[in-house]
Design an enzyme around this catalytic site. Structure first.
Site, PDB file in Angstrom:
ATOM      1  N   THR A  80       3.761 -15.568 -10.662  1.00  0.00           N
ATOM      2  CA  THR A  80       5.079 -14.932 -10.660  1.00  0.00           C
ATOM      3  C   THR A  80       6.218 -15.937 -10.554  1.00  0.00           C
ATOM      4  O   THR A  80       7.273 -15.759 -11.168  1.00  0.00           O
ATOM      5  CB  THR A  80       5.162 -13.925  -9.495  1.00  0.00           C
ATOM      6  N   ASP A  94      -2.318 -13.906  -5.817  1.00  0.00           N
ATOM      7  CA  ASP A  94      -3.519 -13.093  -5.619  1.00  0.00           C
ATOM      8  C   ASP A  94      -4.741 -13.913  -5.224  1.00  0.00           C
ATOM      9  O   ASP A  94      -5.551 -13.470  -4.405  1.00  0.00           O
ATOM     10  CB  ASP A  94      -3.821 -12.275  -6.875  1.00  0.00           C
ATOM     11  N   THR A 116      -5.118 -16.243   4.294  1.00  0.00           N
ATOM     12  CA  THR A 116      -5.502 -15.108   3.460  1.00  0.00           C
ATOM     13  C   THR A 116      -4.256 -14.322   3.068  1.00  0.00           C
ATOM     14  O   THR A 116      -3.259 -14.319   3.801  1.00  0.00           O
ATOM     15  CB  THR A 116      -6.510 -14.207   4.213  1.00  0.00           C
ATOM     16  N   THR A 128     -16.871 -11.562  10.064  1.00  0.00           N
ATOM     17  CA  THR A 128     -16.376 -10.271  10.524  1.00  0.00           C
ATOM     18  C   THR A 128     -15.429  -9.633   9.517  1.00  0.00           C
ATOM     19  O   THR A 128     -14.710 -10.322   8.795  1.00  0.00           O
ATOM     20  CB  THR A 128     -15.659 -10.403  11.875  1.00  0.00           C
ATOM     21  N   CYS A 141     -13.019  -7.901  10.583  1.00  0.00           N
ATOM     22  CA  CYS A 141     -11.723  -7.922  11.272  1.00  0.00           C
ATOM     23  C   CYS A 141     -10.848  -9.038  10.703  1.00  0.00           C
ATOM     24  O   CYS A 141     -11.338 -10.076  10.276  1.00  0.00           O
ATOM     25  CB  CYS A 141     -11.909  -8.137  12.768  1.00  0.00           C
TER      26      CYS A 141
END
Length: 346
Positions: free
Chosen positions: A16, A93, A169, A280, A282
């Site tokens: 972008t 992404d 992330t 995990t 989480c």
């Protein structure tokens, strides 16, 4: 370079940040980064040597492949002696995947490799791209008084936060603060000044040169557990032709169903040298398989801990290690070794 001005290579892969709106059609189109100063005139105020390299054609980040990671590593390696730092402009992404992969590919990195991008195209009035780009370049050029780089790591800079690449992330598809490092504190922040936290930065071994790696094996899969998951699904996953490793996203601190069929399938897969890494589901926290009986059963069945790895990091690290034709036991050992600041072993 012939003088003491910092030198930065700006690598545009796509995404972008490199888009402008066609005034006639309204469609977003890639602009020519050779004319970068026309779009970001603020860069003229830097006393830096800034050169650009663009992927042609640009790559949408959802099309990013290990082949492109290898291409980026080669660009850095071939230009390593000419520049003080590198800025990679990348779609958001899969930016965390690329940053994680490069952290393993660029062994003993002693110069900054800063990935950044934007949520709005550079050509829009409210774009976040300009600030992200300008600050990323400043970080890539920053040095200590002794001439060594302030941030000799692969990192992501986005919306005022500088984060270790393999700890990061993507968390938001709409807001400007699109990335987060849950399990490791930010390496720095920008406000009026850019404040780097030197105690959080990994330091290279000055006696060792950069060693670039390019090999990956993509015979891996991510398996997310959920209540009610069927035996047939697990069986299908573990019997994928050519499968070498599984990133298994479990509950809480590394827990999984205690059903006999589930443990049996895990043991059978481990016996076939399929490497199973437990991380995990989480967003933050670490796997502790010895904490509960459900986790201990996995450990005894042959599953190894992914500690506090992000999914992006666990996957790319596995692909990287498998790509070097290491024996399964060595891959397991290295997955439990902190190679590039990616896991917390304490």
């Amino acid at each position: 370079m012939t003088d003491f001005a910092p030198s930065v290579l700006l690598i545009y892969t796509g995404g972008t940040i490199g888009m402008i709106e066609n005034p006639e059609t309204g469609a977003l189109e890639s602009f020519n980064f050779d004319h970068l100063l026309n779009f970001v005139p603020e860069l003229k105020r830097f006393n830096y040597h800034i050169n650009t390299y663009s992927f042609d054609p640009p790559i949408d980040s959802s099309d990013m492949e290990p082949y492109h990671w290898a291409r980026l590593a080669r660009i850095v390696e071939r230009n390593y002696g000419q520049y003080d730092g590198f800025v990679i402009l990348h779609g958001t992404d899969t930016m965390a995947y690329t940053a994680s992969a490069l952290s393993f590919m660029l062994e003993n990195l002693s110069k900054p490799v800063v990935l950044t991008g934007s949520q709005l195209p550079m050509g829009m009035l409210r774009t976040d791209g300009k600030e992200n780009l300008i600050t990323a370049i400043e970080i890539a050029a920053a040095k200590h008084p002794d001439g060594t780089a302030m941030v000799p790591e692969v990192c992501i800079y986005f919306e005022r936060d500088l984060m270790r690449g393999n700890r990061t992330t993507k968390i938001n598809a709409e807001k400007f603060n699109a990335f987060k490092s849950y399990n490791y504190p930010c390496l720095g922040h920008s406000a009026i000044d850019i404040k780097i936290k030197p105690e959080r930065i990994r330091r290279p071994d000055p006696s060792r040169p950069l060693k670039a790696h390019y090999l990956f094996d993509t015979n891996v899969v991510v398996l997310t557990l959920f209540p009610g998951i069927q035996e047939s699904i697990i069986t299908s996953v573990f019997n994928i032709k050519g499968l070498k490793a599984v990133v298994m996203k479990t509950f809480g601190s590394g827990n999984a169903p205690q059903k006999p069929w589930f443990i049996k399938l895990i043991k059978e897969a481990a016996a076939r040298n399929i490497i199973i890494i437990n991380i995990t589901q989480c967003q933050s926290g670490s796997v502790e398989m010895e904490r509960y009986e459900t986790g201990r059963q996995l450990l005894e069945a042959g599953v190894i801990s992914g500690y506090d790895s992000t999914p992006e990091c666990a996957l790319t690290k596995l692909m990287f290690l498998l790509g070097h034709d290491l024996p399964p036991e060595e891959v397991r050992r290295l997955m439990n070794t902190n190679l590039a600041g990616e896991i917390t072993l304490e």
